[in-house]
Each structure stands twice: as structure tokens, then as C-alpha cells.
Design a protein around this motif. Sequence first.
Motif, PDB file in Angstrom:
ATOM      1  N   ILE A 594       0.873  -1.175   0.000  1.00 20.41           N
ATOM      2  CA  ILE A 594       0.000   0.000   0.000  1.00 20.41           C
ATOM      3  C   ILE A 594       0.907   1.220   0.000  1.00 20.41           C
ATOM      4  O   ILE A 594       1.334   1.684   1.064  1.00 20.41           O
ATOM      5  N   PRO A 595       1.281   1.726  -1.175  1.00 24.41           N
ATOM      6  CA  PRO A 595       2.159   2.902  -1.217  1.00 24.41           C
ATOM      7  C   PRO A 595       1.485   4.117  -0.584  1.00 24.41           C
ATOM      8  O   PRO A 595       0.320   4.412  -0.862  1.00 24.41           O
ATOM      9  N   VAL A 596       2.229   4.807   0.265  1.00 23.37           N
ATOM     10  CA  VAL A 596       1.707   5.970   0.964  1.00 23.37           C
ATOM     11  C   VAL A 596       2.678   7.128   0.740  1.00 23.37           C
ATOM     12  O   VAL A 596       3.800   7.104   1.254  1.00 23.37           O
ATOM     13  N   PRO A 597       2.312   8.148  -0.052  1.00 16.00           N
ATOM     14  CA  PRO A 597       3.196   9.304  -0.228  1.00 16.00           C
ATOM     15  C   PRO A 597       3.426  10.013   1.100  1.00 16.00           C
ATOM     16  O   PRO A 597       2.477  10.292   1.844  1.00 16.00           O
ATOM     17  N   ILE A 598       4.682  10.259   1.436  1.00 23.57           N
ATOM     18  CA  ILE A 598       5.002  10.922   2.698  1.00 23.57           C
ATOM     19  C   ILE A 598       5.384  12.372   2.431  1.00 23.57           C
ATOM     20  O   ILE A 598       6.061  12.685   1.457  1.00 23.57           O
ATOM     21  N   HIS A 599       4.934  13.265   3.278  1.00 23.43           N
ATOM     22  CA  HIS A 599       5.254  14.683   3.166  1.00 23.43           C
ATOM     23  C   HIS A 599       6.553  14.933   3.915  1.00 23.43           C
ATOM     24  O   HIS A 599       6.668  14.639   5.106  1.00 23.43           O
ATOM     25  N   THR A 600       7.532  15.478   3.218  1.00 27.74           N
ATOM     26  CA  THR A 600       8.854  15.705   3.803  1.00 27.74           C
ATOM     27  C   THR A 600       9.271  17.148   3.567  1.00 27.74           C
ATOM     28  O   THR A 600       8.658  17.875   2.785  1.00 27.74           O
ATOM     29  N   THR A 601      10.346  17.519   4.231  1.00 24.79           N
ATOM     30  CA  THR A 601      11.027  18.761   3.867  1.00 24.79           C
ATOM     31  C   THR A 601      12.010  18.444   2.739  1.00 24.79           C
ATOM     32  O   THR A 601      12.295  17.276   2.456  1.00 24.79           O
ATOM     33  N   VAL A 602      12.529  19.481   2.118  1.00 27.94           N
ATOM     34  CA  VAL A 602      13.501  19.270   1.053  1.00 27.94           C
ATOM     35  C   VAL A 602      14.735  18.571   1.615  1.00 27.94           C
ATOM     36  O   VAL A 602      15.314  17.673   0.974  1.00 27.94           O
ATOM     37  N   GLU A 603      15.138  18.978   2.813  1.00 28.24           N
ATOM     38  CA  GLU A 603      16.331  18.388   3.415  1.00 28.24           C
ATOM     39  C   GLU A 603      16.170  16.883   3.618  1.00 28.24           C
ATOM     40  O   GLU A 603      17.135  16.117   3.508  1.00 28.24           O
ATOM     41  N   GLU A 604      14.951  16.441   3.923  1.00 31.89           N
ATOM     42  CA  GLU A 604      14.727  15.023   4.174  1.00 31.89           C
ATOM     43  C   GLU A 604      14.748  14.179   2.907  1.00 31.89           C
ATOM     44  O   GLU A 604      14.970  12.972   2.970  1.00 31.89           O
ATOM     45  N   ILE A 605      14.515  14.807   1.751  1.00 34.06           N
ATOM     46  CA  ILE A 605      14.470  14.023   0.515  1.00 34.06           C
ATOM     47  C   ILE A 605      15.798  13.322   0.286  1.00 34.06           C
ATOM     48  O   ILE A 605      15.855  12.129  -0.029  1.00 34.06           O
ATOM     49  N   LYS A 606      16.908  14.064   0.467  1.00 38.03           N
ATOM     50  CA  LYS A 606      18.219  13.454   0.249  1.00 38.03           C
ATOM     51  C   LYS A 606      18.487  12.353   1.264  1.00 38.03           C
ATOM     52  O   LYS A 606      19.086  11.317   0.939  1.00 38.03           O
ATOM     53  N   ILE A 607      18.028  12.539   2.499  1.00 42.29           N
ATOM     54  CA  ILE A 607      18.250  11.533   3.543  1.00 42.29           C
ATOM     55  C   ILE A 607      17.486  10.253   3.229  1.00 42.29           C
ATOM     56  O   ILE A 607      18.011   9.136   3.338  1.00 42.29           O
ATOM     57  N   LEU A 608      16.224  10.413   2.808  1.00 41.35           N
ATOM     58  CA  LEU A 608      15.371   9.245   2.589  1.00 41.35           C
ATOM     59  C   LEU A 608      15.530   8.636   1.202  1.00 41.35           C
ATOM     60  O   LEU A 608      15.153   7.477   1.004  1.00 41.35           O
ATOM     61  N   TRP A 609      16.081   9.389   0.270  1.00 44.08           N
ATOM     62  CA  TRP A 609      16.073   8.978  -1.130  1.00 44.08           C
ATOM     63  C   TRP A 609      16.687   7.598  -1.337  1.00 44.08           C
ATOM     64  O   TRP A 609      16.166   6.771  -2.082  1.00 44.08           O
ATOM     65  N   LYS A 610      17.811   7.333  -0.681  1.00 42.90           N
ATOM     66  CA  LYS A 610      18.504   6.065  -0.880  1.00 42.90           C
ATOM     67  C   LYS A 610      18.237   5.057   0.235  1.00 42.90           C
ATOM     68  O   LYS A 610      18.844   3.985   0.269  1.00 42.90           O
ATOM     69  N   GLU A 611      17.324   5.382   1.147  1.00 47.70           N
ATOM     70  CA  GLU A 611      16.979   4.464   2.230  1.00 47.70           C
ATOM     71  C   GLU A 611      16.122   3.317   1.685  1.00 47.70           C
ATOM     72  O   GLU A 611      15.231   3.537   0.869  1.00 47.70           O
ATOM     73  N   GLU A 612      16.381   2.110   2.173  1.00 48.38           N
ATOM     74  CA  GLU A 612      15.496   1.004   1.842  1.00 48.38           C
ATOM     75  C   GLU A 612      14.123   1.248   2.467  1.00 48.38           C
ATOM     76  O   GLU A 612      14.000   1.927   3.492  1.00 48.38           O
ATOM     77  N   ALA A 613      13.120   0.661   1.877  1.00 52.12           N
ATOM     78  CA  ALA A 613      11.737   0.908   2.316  1.00 52.12           C
ATOM     79  C   ALA A 613      11.540   0.608   3.796  1.00 52.12           C
ATOM     80  O   ALA A 613      10.874   1.350   4.520  1.00 52.12           O
ATOM     81  N   LYS A 614      12.134  -0.499   4.268  1.00 52.41           N
ATOM     82  CA  LYS A 614      11.881  -0.931   5.650  1.00 52.41           C
ATOM     83  C   LYS A 614      12.440   0.035   6.679  1.00 52.41           C
ATOM     84  O   LYS A 614      12.065  -0.025   7.859  1.00 52.41           O
TER      85      LYS A 614
END
Length: 849
Positions: A594-614
Amino acid sequence: MLPDNDTIYTRIQLNSLEDYFKTFEERGGRRVYMCRLDSWGGEIENFLRTYLEKVKVNGVYLKSRIANPDEKQLAFYDEIAGLDFKMERQFLGDKLKLWLPRLVPDQRERLLYALERILLELKAMGKNENMLRNAYIKFMCWFYYKFERILIQTGKEQVPKILYEGENSDYELKVLRILSEIGCDVVMVEKNGDAGYKKLDPDFKYSQLVEKGERAAFPENFSSALWFAGPGPSAARPPVSQRLIQQNSSMPQSRPALQGSSAQQDRPLQQNSSAPESAKQEKTDTATGPGRMNIRLSRGPGEESRTESSQASPVQMMSGPSAPARNLFPQIQTAGDMGTNIWLSGDIWKDSLKKAGDRGDKKDIYYNLFVKIKGAEDKNRYESQLLKWKLKLSALHRKSVLVQKVIPMPAVDEVQKIRRGNYTDVRQMMSSLIMNLAFPRNKELEKLIHKAFTEVLGQETDKLQIITNRAVCMTVWLNRYIPQLFEQWKLDEAPVFIYYGSCKNDNEAMFVRILSRIPVDVMVISPDLEGEDKLKDSRLFEKVYENSLPLGKFPEQLNEVTFQTAAYNAEQDLNSMMYEDTGIYRNRQFKRAIPVPIHTTVEEIKILWKEEAKYRPDFEVLDDRVMLPVIFSKISGVQNGDRDGYWQEAAKLLTPETFLIKHLPYITSETYNPIKKHVVSFLKNGKLAVNKIKQSPAYQYGFIREDMQDYMFDKLQQLLDSRIITGTFTQGVEYTILAVALNLNKEILRWIQKFDFTKEIPKVVLVNTTEALCSLEDSIMTAFLSMLGFDVLLLIPTGYQSVERFYCRPLFTEHQAGDYIYDMTVPDLYNLPTRFGEELLGKIFRRGR
């Protein structure tokens, strides 16, 4: 915020435990209690016993956490109410009316108000629409499958009671709050203390802690379920095993003993001294590991039910006398008596294969078995073992009849054959109906059937018309199945009636009870521990394993099962230990997300971008699927006009799983699409004709693993149903959606094929630096990939509109990073020289105001 509603019930302070048993009038109006018990004592025990009696009459007992809706329940909900969701009062009210039709308007209005209040509370906590939808569907399923029978009792003078035992989850507490607000009393038994509850309600706004008497800890292994049929306070009663011995020692023997001496008949619990050690030592503790089982001795209507937790063997437990049934026909005399289960060794599968001579040597005893086997001893080998047992049964030339999941109801022509009249009492009715049970080829069998029929029907206490209807049903079923079971009309070898499933209604339970009282082996087998089960009887031997499997089809052919080696099974067991509730997952363990779009700050995009889903926030396992947090964002503008820095940071976003689009439009209506001319035939009444699509010669996804194809079709249907693309089902855009979704780029398809919902998330980065317009097809593709679980990032230094041109509502988060820059040239981002010194993405794409 919702306005106050004067029909909602108010939770008030409890002064005395006895207040729970007052009517609304005695409480002074719409007032309910919602309390917690975290300690034990004599006053608490007496209260719980009395409260349980009220629950049995008008309430619900929850002895553990409420299970999430399973696939069958969700499928039924979808069929009746649909899986769509709107946070609108009219929508919620219409769905409640559709899903819970037995509620009267006042009951439905209260439930609507309480449900809407909880959903608004979740929304205020930041839950997005997908999360709200999941919570709403969970609550709706719980209302129907767990609480419907008390929902229809709310608002009346007698207060419905809820008893919850264990540690609440957040959603369980919320559903208990809903039930409280619509007029139910709630008691929560916290065997492990109050700490768990405090995490959910730190200010104790929703319930009151009861502090009474001794404040001792609950007894080890305490469960209110043990009292559900037990009279009197526990202090005055000996342990269960001791009571069983006393009962059996003091009551006369009601069926033949294994041995013939009178001394042994006076001491029935010692009859099995020769029983195998394996039977004697078999435990009932389901927590000790795979293969352990519960042994339950259940009773029929009006009799006490028991769950034995001693180490007595099955023979010991089954040899005790049953309560005498009401005998309306003492004149029915048979040549032999039934020796149901008195000969069992404890190994049910082997016992069921024994010949009559190996079961006992009494010529006037019919040795049959009556067992219920629930759960699976070995999940990996369950079907193969079941098939091997059935083949052995056939090899012994034992006649068997298999009924799967439900006993078909009497057909019109079957009922018309039953001769019946108008009756004034049960005896007259049964005297008439047993005349329809004529089996002249074996008069002894006929007498046994008449005796069993009248014995079981004689225990009924309902109205005459209800008993008559059941008796007619029993007569039809007996006439249907007796000739199948007794083809040769001989009683020397008991035929086998196999019911694969659970007796879900009283008629089915009654029928198998009647069969168990004639020379038939009755085996009720279900690997599913969760199914509803109405079967109880004093003669029934129940074996319960702790492993549960969905109730599929009974395996009857070798090609329907697989056989595994010991090493393979050991590997599967290891997988179960490693990958269940440990945070460690097998490769592609989950087939749905169940894909759920998460609202982030711009700074968080780089942090989460390469994170595995889990490792992402809000990742959660939901039974056989996962909640998958994905990024769908647009970054507009460039910080301080730093073009080189902009492209340096853009290049860092390109992972091996990233699909880069550097110009728009990427897809147009003129793009070659071999499936486009077929899509009109792929939709019927707004639903995908999946089989037709798969069989089409133009279908291109046949090489993708089957479960992923099904997942893609689910998400494509979801995209259609959402109508998020402007013109869907109004301007023919639904056909464009199909054409795009069924003609994806081969590189994207390869990422979909290897997509693991717990690991790396495939990505799309779309860059547009000019005034070139996005196409309708581009908007469809990005929306569909996001719904599949892709991360989608739009880099728009101009700030112009892109894919949102064709969306009915916002699907992504837009970040204003800085000044708009025009006519930038997109470099080769895969081979861009690295600038000295790395800067954080936040310094380039600053979050805008």
C-alpha cells in the motif's frame, strides 16, 4: 471539529463496581462506564464473574487482540460497500447504511458521529488520505465481523457490555471509544499492568483505572475465558482436573467401558492404563512449540464446556460420562450400543485407519470416532499428509463421503419428499418425521438412526416451529448421505464422514452430532483456527494445533499437492522463525503493498532517497502486505541561481534504480503503442477484464512474475477508480490510462519485475527546464508509477506546471527551493564532473516560505 451531539453517550466516573449493572434509567440518562482493571482481588474476581454473565447475554468478549481483516473479509466488504473513501459525512453515512443494514436510523447516526470524530482526530494527527482510508475500512470490518450483534442492541435500556482482555493497540482503543460513545460499557482487563495503556492515553482521558481491594497481580495464565461456563466463585471449587475426577467417580457409567469388570466401571478414569505413553504425555499448552495442541472436551446445549489443561490422556478425558439427554423415545431398542471415542489411543490419524476388530472386542459395541481437528501440526506438509491419509483410507476400502466448507442446504425437491403435518409438541413432530427415515435393508441401522435423531432433537429448547424446521433439514440430509455412506448396508466397518471446514451454523453442528451417534466415523477437519465454529458435544474429541492455515480445497489428487524433504521443511521452519515479526524479511516476502506518499522537507528528501523501504518512517507490515512510504515531490526553483551546484545535487539522486526523463513531453499520443487499439475491449462497467487482457496477443507483460502482474492490475484499477486523472469516465481518458499503463518502457518493467517492497525503491526523476508542456500520457505514467510504489521527483527550475496539469487534486508535495531560472541546459548527469566539496541538498534546494 464536529458539533456536540446530544445522542452520544457520556463516559462518567465509576464509584462502585456495582454501578456497571445499572440500567440507563438508574444511571440518570445516557451514561456509560469505560474502566481498566490492572490488579486482582476477591472483589475484582466476583465482579468479573458477574460481568461475564452479562457479556454472554448482551455483549462481546475479546480475549486477545482483534485481528486485522483478512483477504476474504476485505473482498466481501469490497463487494458490498467498495474500497473507496471520502472524508465526508454523507459518504460515511451512506456506507454505514449499506454495510450495516440492521441498524435503525438512531443507532446509525450515533455510530456515524463517533466514527467521524475518530477519523477527524486521525486527520488532525497528520494521517494522509490513504491512512484514513485504511483505518476506516478496518473499523467498518470490525463493526460487522466483531460487533454487529451488539450494535443493533445499542440505545436500549439494557447496556451492552464489552470485555477486552490484554494490551490495547491504538486502533483497538479507538474502536472501544467508538463503542463507548454509542452506548456500550467497556471493561479492559490489563493482566500485565497499566504501562502499555499509558503509552496510548498518557493523560487517561478515555478511561478510568479501578483501584479496589487487595491490588494483587493477576494469577499466572489468567483468562476470563475459563469462567465462561463455570458457576460459582473459584475459591469454592477444586481445580478443573480434580472436578473431572470427582464427577466421573460419583456418576454412574453411561456407556460401555473398555474393560468388563465392575471395579473398572466404578473407576472410569483408570480404564486406559494400557494406553500408549505418547497419548498420556500429550500436553495442552499451545505455547510450547509447533505440533503442540489443545485438547478440549465440549458439551452440547445446556451442558458445561471444559478446556482441559492437565496431562490426562485423550482416553482418560473421553471416558467420563456425559449428561443424560432427554429421551422422548425409550422404546427404541438397538442390538448394540455406541462406543464413541472410548477406544482412542490419542493418535487420531492412525486411529481412524483401524479396523473394527482392532478398536475393541465387544460384539455389542459399535466402535466409532467423533473428532474435530483444528489447525496444522506441520504447515509445510499439511496438504501432503492429508492426501496420504485419504489415500490410505481408500486403500483399506473404507467408504467415505467428503463435504467441503458447507453442507449444501436442502433442495426444494428434497424437502417436498418429506411427509409432515401440523404438530402440537416436539414428541408428536419427531414421531411423524422419523417415518421418513426408512432404511429397510438394515433395520438395526434404521433403529440407530431413529435413536440418534430423537436423542439430539430432544435436547432442543427452541420454539416448536424452529425445532421442526431443523428436524426437516436433518431428515433431508440423512436421506441424502446415509445411502452414500452405507452402500452395502453393513455395519461391520464404519464409513467415514469428512467435513472439511467448520460447522458455521446450528444445523450443520446438529447433523454431525446425529451422525456421530450411529456407526460412522465423523471427522471435522479445518486448518483454519479463526473460522466460526458451532460444534459442541459431550462425545466430541477435539485436537487443536497452534499453526493456522487458510481453508483451501481438500487435496484429492496427487497433482494438487507438493511433497518436501526434511531439509526443505527445516529451511521453511527457519524462515518462519527469522522472518516473522523480527524486522528481517525474505526476498520478495510480500506480494502486495500500500504505497503511501510521505510529506517531507527538502532536506529530508536526500536523507530518505537512498533508504530502503523498511527503514523509512511509517513502513509497517500489515499481515500479507506492507505499508510502503514513497516520495512524490516537486522542487521548484534554484537556490541563489547556482546552476552548477543544482546539477551536482541532481546527479547525486541518480541511483542504479533511477529512470531519468530529461525532456517533455516524454510520451505523446503519437508514440508507438501496440496495445492502444485493443483497450476499448479491456473495460466493462468500469472494471478491468483482467483475463481478457492477459489473453490478448498485444499484452506485453506476460514475462513478469504472476503475483506482480496481479499487483499491477490492482493498482491500475485503483487509478481508474480514483478518477484522479481529469476526464476519467467522462471524456474517455480511461482508455488512455490503460494504453499508457500497459505499454511501459522495458527498463521500467525490469525494475518492476525485481521490485522488493522491503528494499530499494525504484525511482523516476523528471527534469524540465523549458516551456515544453507535459502530456496527458506523462501525467498518467507518473501517477501510475507512484501508485505502484516508485519514488517520483520532479526537478523544475522554472517553477512551471508539469504533470499536475492533468490531476484533479494534488498528488505530490511542492517545495519552493529558490529563484526561478530559465533556459538551463540539462547536462549528462550520469557523467557530471564532481565539484570540489559536497554541499547538502538543503543548501541548494532551500525549503521555501
